[in-house]
Design a protein around this motif. Structure first.
Motif, PDB file in Angstrom:
ATOM      1  N   LEU A   1       1.020  -1.236  -0.172  1.00  0.00           N
ATOM      2  CA  LEU A   1       0.116  -0.003   0.020  1.00  0.00           C
ATOM      3  C   LEU A   1       1.008   1.012  -0.012  1.00  0.00           C
ATOM      4  O   LEU A   1       1.899   1.229   0.872  1.00  0.00           O
ATOM      5  CB  LEU A   1      -0.842  -0.041   1.140  1.00  0.00           C
ATOM      6  CG  LEU A   1      -1.579   1.107   1.690  1.00  0.00           C
ATOM      7  CD1 LEU A   1      -2.791   1.798   0.517  1.00  0.00           C
ATOM      8  CD2 LEU A   1      -2.330   1.209   3.031  1.00  0.00           C
ATOM      9  N   VAL A   2       0.547   2.370  -0.954  1.00  0.00           N
ATOM     10  CA  VAL A   2       1.306   3.545  -0.925  1.00  0.00           C
ATOM     11  C   VAL A   2       0.330   4.601  -0.703  1.00  0.00           C
ATOM     12  O   VAL A   2      -0.632   4.797  -1.200  1.00  0.00           O
ATOM     13  CB  VAL A   2       2.076   3.510  -2.335  1.00  0.00           C
ATOM     14  CG1 VAL A   2       2.659   5.267  -2.472  1.00  0.00           C
ATOM     15  CG2 VAL A   2       3.056   2.776  -2.319  1.00  0.00           C
ATOM     16  N   ILE A   3       0.718   5.473   0.398  1.00  0.00           N
ATOM     17  CA  ILE A   3      -0.361   6.482   0.715  1.00  0.00           C
ATOM     18  C   ILE A   3       0.739   7.770   1.171  1.00  0.00           C
ATOM     19  O   ILE A   3       2.104   7.713   1.095  1.00  0.00           O
ATOM     20  CB  ILE A   3      -1.199   6.208   1.817  1.00  0.00           C
ATOM     21  CG1 ILE A   3      -0.516   5.719   3.212  1.00  0.00           C
ATOM     22  CG2 ILE A   3      -2.050   5.189   1.535  1.00  0.00           C
ATOM     23  CD1 ILE A   3      -1.010   5.396   4.433  1.00  0.00           C
ATOM     24  N   TYR A   4       0.106   8.878   1.719  1.00  0.00           N
ATOM     25  CA  TYR A   4       0.774   9.968   1.968  1.00  0.00           C
ATOM     26  C   TYR A   4       1.366   9.810   3.479  1.00  0.00           C
ATOM     27  O   TYR A   4       0.767   8.893   4.258  1.00  0.00           O
ATOM     28  CB  TYR A   4      -0.179  11.421   2.185  1.00  0.00           C
ATOM     29  CG  TYR A   4      -0.898  11.379   0.905  1.00  0.00           C
ATOM     30  CD1 TYR A   4      -0.322  12.140  -0.363  1.00  0.00           C
ATOM     31  CD2 TYR A   4      -2.331  11.188   0.693  1.00  0.00           C
ATOM     32  CE1 TYR A   4      -0.767  12.530  -1.654  1.00  0.00           C
ATOM     33  CE2 TYR A   4      -3.012  11.508  -0.613  1.00  0.00           C
ATOM     34  CZ  TYR A   4      -2.218  12.074  -1.606  1.00  0.00           C
ATOM     35  OH  TYR A   4      -2.883  12.359  -2.835  1.00  0.00           O
ATOM     36  N   ASP A   5       2.231  10.694   3.679  1.00  0.00           N
ATOM     37  CA  ASP A   5       2.458  10.689   5.299  1.00  0.00           C
ATOM     38  C   ASP A   5       1.623  11.381   6.257  1.00  0.00           C
ATOM     39  O   ASP A   5       0.618  11.836   5.644  1.00  0.00           O
ATOM     40  CB  ASP A   5       3.879  11.262   5.567  1.00  0.00           C
ATOM     41  CG  ASP A   5       4.090  12.574   5.221  1.00  0.00           C
ATOM     42  OD1 ASP A   5       3.089  13.436   5.015  1.00  0.00           O
ATOM     43  OD2 ASP A   5       5.160  13.279   4.801  1.00  0.00           O
ATOM     44  N   GLU A   6       1.774  11.565   7.502  1.00  0.00           N
ATOM     45  CA  GLU A   6       0.886  12.106   8.243  1.00  0.00           C
ATOM     46  C   GLU A   6       0.226  13.475   7.929  1.00  0.00           C
ATOM     47  O   GLU A   6      -0.721  13.816   8.440  1.00  0.00           O
ATOM     48  CB  GLU A   6       0.985  11.773   9.756  1.00  0.00           C
ATOM     49  CG  GLU A   6       2.152  12.735  10.208  1.00  0.00           C
ATOM     50  CD  GLU A   6       3.541  12.536   9.661  1.00  0.00           C
ATOM     51  OE1 GLU A   6       4.392  13.338   9.868  1.00  0.00           O
ATOM     52  OE2 GLU A   6       3.866  11.508   9.111  1.00  0.00           O
ATOM     53  N   PHE A   7       1.308  14.107   7.370  1.00  0.00           N
ATOM     54  CA  PHE A   7       1.375  15.526   6.996  1.00  0.00           C
ATOM     55  C   PHE A   7       0.618  15.679   5.638  1.00  0.00           C
ATOM     56  O   PHE A   7       0.301  16.941   5.193  1.00  0.00           O
ATOM     57  CB  PHE A   7       2.600  16.310   7.187  1.00  0.00           C
ATOM     58  CG  PHE A   7       2.391  17.926   7.060  1.00  0.00           C
ATOM     59  CD1 PHE A   7       1.568  18.424   7.977  1.00  0.00           C
ATOM     60  CD2 PHE A   7       3.215  18.722   6.412  1.00  0.00           C
ATOM     61  CE1 PHE A   7       1.448  19.907   7.926  1.00  0.00           C
ATOM     62  CE2 PHE A   7       3.118  19.719   6.071  1.00  0.00           C
ATOM     63  CZ  PHE A   7       2.394  20.737   6.750  1.00  0.00           C
ATOM     64  N   GLY A   8       0.415  14.705   5.011  1.00  0.00           N
ATOM     65  CA  GLY A   8       0.044  14.702   3.572  1.00  0.00           C
ATOM     66  C   GLY A   8       0.704  15.612   2.572  1.00  0.00           C
ATOM     67  O   GLY A   8       0.585  16.370   1.639  1.00  0.00           O
TER      68      GLY A   8
ATOM     69  N   HIS B   1      -4.421   9.856   4.116  1.00  0.00           N
ATOM     70  CA  HIS B   1      -3.582   9.203   4.914  1.00  0.00           C
ATOM     71  C   HIS B   1      -4.112   8.659   6.398  1.00  0.00           C
ATOM     72  O   HIS B   1      -4.042   7.244   6.404  1.00  0.00           O
ATOM     73  CB  HIS B   1      -2.554  10.033   5.852  1.00  0.00           C
ATOM     74  CG  HIS B   1      -1.891   9.406   6.767  1.00  0.00           C
ATOM     75  ND1 HIS B   1      -0.452   8.774   6.709  1.00  0.00           N
ATOM     76  CD2 HIS B   1      -1.984   9.557   8.260  1.00  0.00           C
ATOM     77  CE1 HIS B   1      -0.034   8.502   7.861  1.00  0.00           C
ATOM     78  NE2 HIS B   1      -1.003   8.868   8.525  1.00  0.00           N
ATOM     79  N   ARG B   2      -5.094   9.146   6.838  1.00  0.00           N
ATOM     80  CA  ARG B   2      -6.060   8.553   8.102  1.00  0.00           C
ATOM     81  C   ARG B   2      -6.776   7.392   7.659  1.00  0.00           C
ATOM     82  O   ARG B   2      -6.768   6.208   8.203  1.00  0.00           O
ATOM     83  CB  ARG B   2      -6.647   9.623   8.677  1.00  0.00           C
ATOM     84  CG  ARG B   2      -5.982  10.750   9.282  1.00  0.00           C
ATOM     85  CD  ARG B   2      -6.586  12.021   9.865  1.00  0.00           C
ATOM     86  NE  ARG B   2      -6.059  13.058  10.531  1.00  0.00           N
ATOM     87  CZ  ARG B   2      -6.347  14.230  10.788  1.00  0.00           C
ATOM     88  NH1 ARG B   2      -7.842  14.330  10.499  1.00  0.00           N
ATOM     89  NH2 ARG B   2      -5.557  15.046  11.654  1.00  0.00           N
ATOM     90  N   VAL B   3      -7.663   7.824   6.596  1.00  0.00           N
ATOM     91  CA  VAL B   3      -8.385   6.503   6.019  1.00  0.00           C
ATOM     92  C   VAL B   3      -7.629   5.213   5.717  1.00  0.00           C
ATOM     93  O   VAL B   3      -8.082   4.285   5.929  1.00  0.00           O
ATOM     94  CB  VAL B   3      -9.380   7.256   5.037  1.00  0.00           C
ATOM     95  CG1 VAL B   3     -10.177   6.176   4.202  1.00  0.00           C
ATOM     96  CG2 VAL B   3     -10.298   8.073   5.353  1.00  0.00           C
ATOM     97  N   ALA B   4      -6.519   5.625   4.853  1.00  0.00           N
ATOM     98  CA  ALA B   4      -5.795   4.452   4.486  1.00  0.00           C
ATOM     99  C   ALA B   4      -5.364   3.750   5.448  1.00  0.00           C
ATOM    100  O   ALA B   4      -5.149   2.445   5.423  1.00  0.00           O
ATOM    101  CB  ALA B   4      -4.909   4.901   3.525  1.00  0.00           C
ATOM    102  N   MET B   5      -4.433   4.440   6.537  1.00  0.00           N
ATOM    103  CA  MET B   5      -3.966   3.355   7.628  1.00  0.00           C
ATOM    104  C   MET B   5      -4.968   2.874   8.542  1.00  0.00           C
ATOM    105  O   MET B   5      -4.885   1.713   8.954  1.00  0.00           O
ATOM    106  CB  MET B   5      -3.102   4.732   8.510  1.00  0.00           C
ATOM    107  CG  MET B   5      -2.014   5.329   7.891  1.00  0.00           C
ATOM    108  SD  MET B   5      -0.743   4.101   7.333  1.00  0.00           S
ATOM    109  CE  MET B   5       0.097   3.567   9.129  1.00  0.00           C
ATOM    110  N   TYR B   6      -6.168   3.328   8.602  1.00  0.00           N
ATOM    111  CA  TYR B   6      -6.985   2.876   9.440  1.00  0.00           C
ATOM    112  C   TYR B   6      -7.704   1.762   8.831  1.00  0.00           C
ATOM    113  O   TYR B   6      -8.000   0.627   9.188  1.00  0.00           O
ATOM    114  CB  TYR B   6      -8.169   3.945   9.687  1.00  0.00           C
ATOM    115  CG  TYR B   6      -9.344   3.291  10.880  1.00  0.00           C
ATOM    116  CD1 TYR B   6      -8.932   2.584  11.946  1.00  0.00           C
ATOM    117  CD2 TYR B   6     -10.563   3.896  10.900  1.00  0.00           C
ATOM    118  CE1 TYR B   6      -9.996   2.107  12.792  1.00  0.00           C
ATOM    119  CE2 TYR B   6     -11.557   3.455  11.631  1.00  0.00           C
ATOM    120  CZ  TYR B   6     -11.379   2.539  12.754  1.00  0.00           C
ATOM    121  OH  TYR B   6     -12.187   2.269  13.534  1.00  0.00           O
TER     122      TYR B   6
END
Length: 307
Positions: free
Chosen positions: A143-150, A161-166
């Motif tokens: 999975l590739v997403i943004y960091d916590e700061f987008g 970021h929040r949605v994907a990590m969750y």
């Protein structure tokens, strides 16, 4: 069907064009290698700035039809990259671009007026469930997403970021929402990144070529937080041979990216080799073999058996 490929990559991005800017070359490379690539886009980018004068009537404060137009741009970009599996989170129109404004410190923040259906306002569990269903269907190892700061603070990037990590956590829980499919745990999660050494080299070569306007005022010795120290980088995918496909994808996003803008200035002056290298930070999983020179992985699937 992407799920039939031995190696499968899932990327989650906030708006059309984010994917081509961040990982366009990597996506094209993996498609060419026969690996599965799935893109989930969270909004249609309805609040984006329009750089084509004859299309300004589509703007949110006018006809408010930019989202549908950018949907077509995204389709064209995915054709350029060869990606055939693309979805909007929850379906097209489920979440709206939240917009943004610039903070005095130089990063993005939420706009003063946010639409009630804006992604920034989305219920976290509801949005995550849409992605859980995709994860359990596609069963991606990476999975590739943004960091916590987008990257630079955009509220939709942060929310993605929040949605994907969750969602990645929920998808692995056997007893959670059995109606969304069989549980699946993603082996490796990466946050997209740009290595400081790469942007410094790019800036140096731009200035040597006489370009003083691209990233004007950016201090190579005091870079913004979207650029990461080399010791923070875990992987660099060299997809230099696919740079033209990345540039074609960027051209497809014509309302957002101009051919005389910074991305094309970089590609012209820095060269395909640098522009086609994309970096990542490993935040879950075990790193595979490392390159002797950089100390980074060279493949997001490093260490993952084909299955």
């Amino acid at each position: 069907m992407t799920a039939t490929a031995a190696h499968r990559l899932l990327l989650v991005h906030a708006h059309p064009d984010d994917e081509s800017i961040g990982q366009g070359a990597t996506m094209a490379k993996y498609v060419a290698e026969g690996r599965g690539v799935t893109l989930v886009t969270c909004t249609a980018g309805e609040m984006g700035e329009i750089l084509v004068p004859e299309l300004e009537h589509l703007a949110a404060d006018k006809e408010d039809r930019l989202g549908e137009h950018r949907r077509g741009e995204l389709d064209d970009a995915m054709k350029a990259l060869g990606v055939t599996d693309h979805r909007f989170l929850g379906g097209f129109g489920t979440y709206r671009d939240s917009g943004m404004k610039w903070h005095e410190d130089g990063h993005a923040v939420a706009a003063d007026d946010v639409h009630e259906n804006a992604f920034w306002n989305a219920d976290l569990t509801e949005a995550a469930d849409h992605l859980v269903a995709v994860i359990r269907e596609v069963r991606p190892q990476v999975l590739v997403i943004y960091d916590e700061f987008g990257g630079y603070g955009h509220p939709d990037h942060i929310q993605a970021h929040r949605v994907a990590m969750y969602a990645a956590q929920l998808a692995a829980v056997a007893s959670y929402r059995r109606d969304l499919g069989e549980p699946f745990e993603i082996a490796k999660i990466y946050w997209g990144a740009i290595a400081e050494s790469r942007i410094r080299e790019g800036l140096r070569r731009l200035r040597e070529a006489g370009d003083t306007t691209t990233f004007e005022g950016m201090d190579p010795d005091n870079l913004p937080p979207m650029f990461r120290r080399d010791e923070d980088i875990s992987c660099e995918v060299d997809a230099s041979e696919h740079v033209e496909r990345k540039l074609d994808a960027l051209r497809a996003h014509a309302t957002q990216i101009t051919t005389d803008g910074p991305f094309f200035a970089l590609s012209n002056n820095v060269g395909a080799e640098a522009f086609g290298r994309e970096q990542f930070r490993l935040v879950k999983g075990v790193a595979g073999p490392l390159d002797a020179e950089t100390g980074w992985e060279t493949d997001l699937f490093a260490g993952i058996p084909e299955r």
